[in-house]
Scaffold this motif. Structure first.
Motif, PDB file in Angstrom:
ATOM      1  N   SER A  46       0.827  -1.198   0.000  1.00  0.00           N
ATOM      2  CA  SER A  46       0.000   0.000   0.000  1.00  0.00           C
ATOM      3  C   SER A  46       0.868   1.257   0.000  1.00  0.00           C
ATOM      4  O   SER A  46       0.619   2.188  -0.763  1.00  0.00           O
ATOM      5  CB  SER A  46      -0.926   0.001   1.211  1.00  0.00           C
ATOM      6  N   ASP A  47       1.897   1.258   0.835  1.00  0.00           N
ATOM      7  CA  ASP A  47       2.802   2.409   0.893  1.00  0.00           C
ATOM      8  C   ASP A  47       3.527   2.605  -0.434  1.00  0.00           C
ATOM      9  O   ASP A  47       3.718   3.736  -0.896  1.00  0.00           O
ATOM     10  CB  ASP A  47       3.813   2.245   2.023  1.00  0.00           C
ATOM     11  N   VAL A  78       1.138   4.191  -2.867  1.00  0.00           N
ATOM     12  CA  VAL A  78       0.799   5.568  -2.500  1.00  0.00           C
ATOM     13  C   VAL A  78       1.936   6.531  -2.853  1.00  0.00           C
ATOM     14  O   VAL A  78       1.672   7.703  -3.123  1.00  0.00           O
ATOM     15  CB  VAL A  78       0.452   5.649  -0.991  1.00  0.00           C
ATOM     16  N   TRP A 131       1.381   8.645  -5.929  1.00  0.00           N
ATOM     17  CA  TRP A 131       0.206   9.517  -5.980  1.00  0.00           C
ATOM     18  C   TRP A 131       0.608  10.954  -5.657  1.00  0.00           C
ATOM     19  O   TRP A 131       1.327  11.220  -4.712  1.00  0.00           O
ATOM     20  CB  TRP A 131      -0.859   9.050  -5.007  1.00  0.00           C
ATOM     21  N   THR A 132       0.097  11.898  -6.419  1.00  0.00           N
ATOM     22  CA  THR A 132       0.431  13.306  -6.191  1.00  0.00           C
ATOM     23  C   THR A 132      -0.670  14.068  -5.490  1.00  0.00           C
ATOM     24  O   THR A 132      -0.481  15.216  -5.113  1.00  0.00           O
ATOM     25  CB  THR A 132       0.718  13.997  -7.536  1.00  0.00           C
ATOM     26  N   ASP A 133      -1.829  13.440  -5.344  1.00  0.00           N
ATOM     27  CA  ASP A 133      -2.950  14.172  -4.756  1.00  0.00           C
ATOM     28  C   ASP A 133      -3.209  13.817  -3.297  1.00  0.00           C
ATOM     29  O   ASP A 133      -4.261  14.133  -2.765  1.00  0.00           O
ATOM     30  CB  ASP A 133      -4.214  13.949  -5.592  1.00  0.00           C
ATOM     31  N   THR A 134      -2.212  13.232  -2.641  1.00  0.00           N
ATOM     32  CA  THR A 134      -2.388  12.942  -1.215  1.00  0.00           C
ATOM     33  C   THR A 134      -1.874  14.123  -0.405  1.00  0.00           C
ATOM     34  O   THR A 134      -1.105  14.949  -0.898  1.00  0.00           O
ATOM     35  CB  THR A 134      -1.613  11.673  -0.811  1.00  0.00           C
ATOM     36  N   LEU A 135      -2.269  14.193   0.837  1.00  0.00           N
ATOM     37  CA  LEU A 135      -1.803  15.282   1.700  1.00  0.00           C
ATOM     38  C   LEU A 135      -0.287  15.231   1.870  1.00  0.00           C
ATOM     39  O   LEU A 135       0.391  16.252   1.829  1.00  0.00           O
ATOM     40  CB  LEU A 135      -2.490  15.205   3.058  1.00  0.00           C
ATOM     41  N   LYS A 154       1.397  16.428  -1.315  1.00  0.00           N
ATOM     42  CA  LYS A 154       1.286  17.878  -1.442  1.00  0.00           C
ATOM     43  C   LYS A 154       2.227  18.583  -0.474  1.00  0.00           C
ATOM     44  O   LYS A 154       2.865  19.576  -0.814  1.00  0.00           O
ATOM     45  CB  LYS A 154      -0.155  18.329  -1.217  1.00  0.00           C
TER      46      LYS A 154
END
Length: 149
Positions: A44-45, A48, A51-55, A58
């Motif tokens: 999962s890590d 993730v 991904w660019t749209d996670t807190l 960002k």
């Protein structure tokens, strides 16, 4: 109503705990579950991280942007400092050149002034000598007139 006391031994407590799975490490099926959970967490890590749209992404992007901006600002400051140092060096060289020129001119002016002053003193002395000579000649002529009368 009387309270009854029941004694529970340590062995009974251990048996109860193992039957409900309360003590970690005593249950033989828990180790595979724990490793499977860890493996799924790692997968999962790993998924993730792209991904660019996670807190977290960002937040990381913002920190990277700030660090990059700070680096660029530092580079600009270094370039500006180099320009300022070069300008300061040019101004210093011009100032020293002007000071040297002024000293040479003043020295030349002082020499010229002393020369003119000496010329004026010499001419003044010569004028006084001529006046004394005239005065002496007049007094000699006056004395000659007195004797020739």
């Amino acid at each position: 109503m009387s309270a009854t006391i029941t004694m529970v031994t340590r062995e009974d407590i251990d048996r109860m705990m193992s039957s409900v799975g309360g003590v970690q490490g005593n249950c033989p099926t828990e180790a595979p579950l724990k490793s499977k959970r860890e493996h799924l967490k790692q997968k999962s890590d790993a998924r993730v991280t792209g991904w660019t749209d996670t807190l977290a992404a960002k937040r990381k992007a913002k920190l990277d942007w700030k660090a990059d901006k700070a680096r660029q600002d530092e580079e600009q400051r270094k370039v500006q400092d180099a320009k300022d140092a070069a300008r300061h060096q040019r101004v210093r060289a011009v100032t020293l050149s002007n000071a040297d020129k002024l000293i040479r001119e003043q020295t030349e002016r002082v020499r010229q002034f002393r020369s003119q002053q000496m010329l004026v003193d010499t001419i003044d002395t010569r004028d006084r000598q001529l006046e004394e000579k005239k005065a002496r000649r007049k007094s000699e002529e006056a004395m000659e007139e007195l004797w020739h009368l």
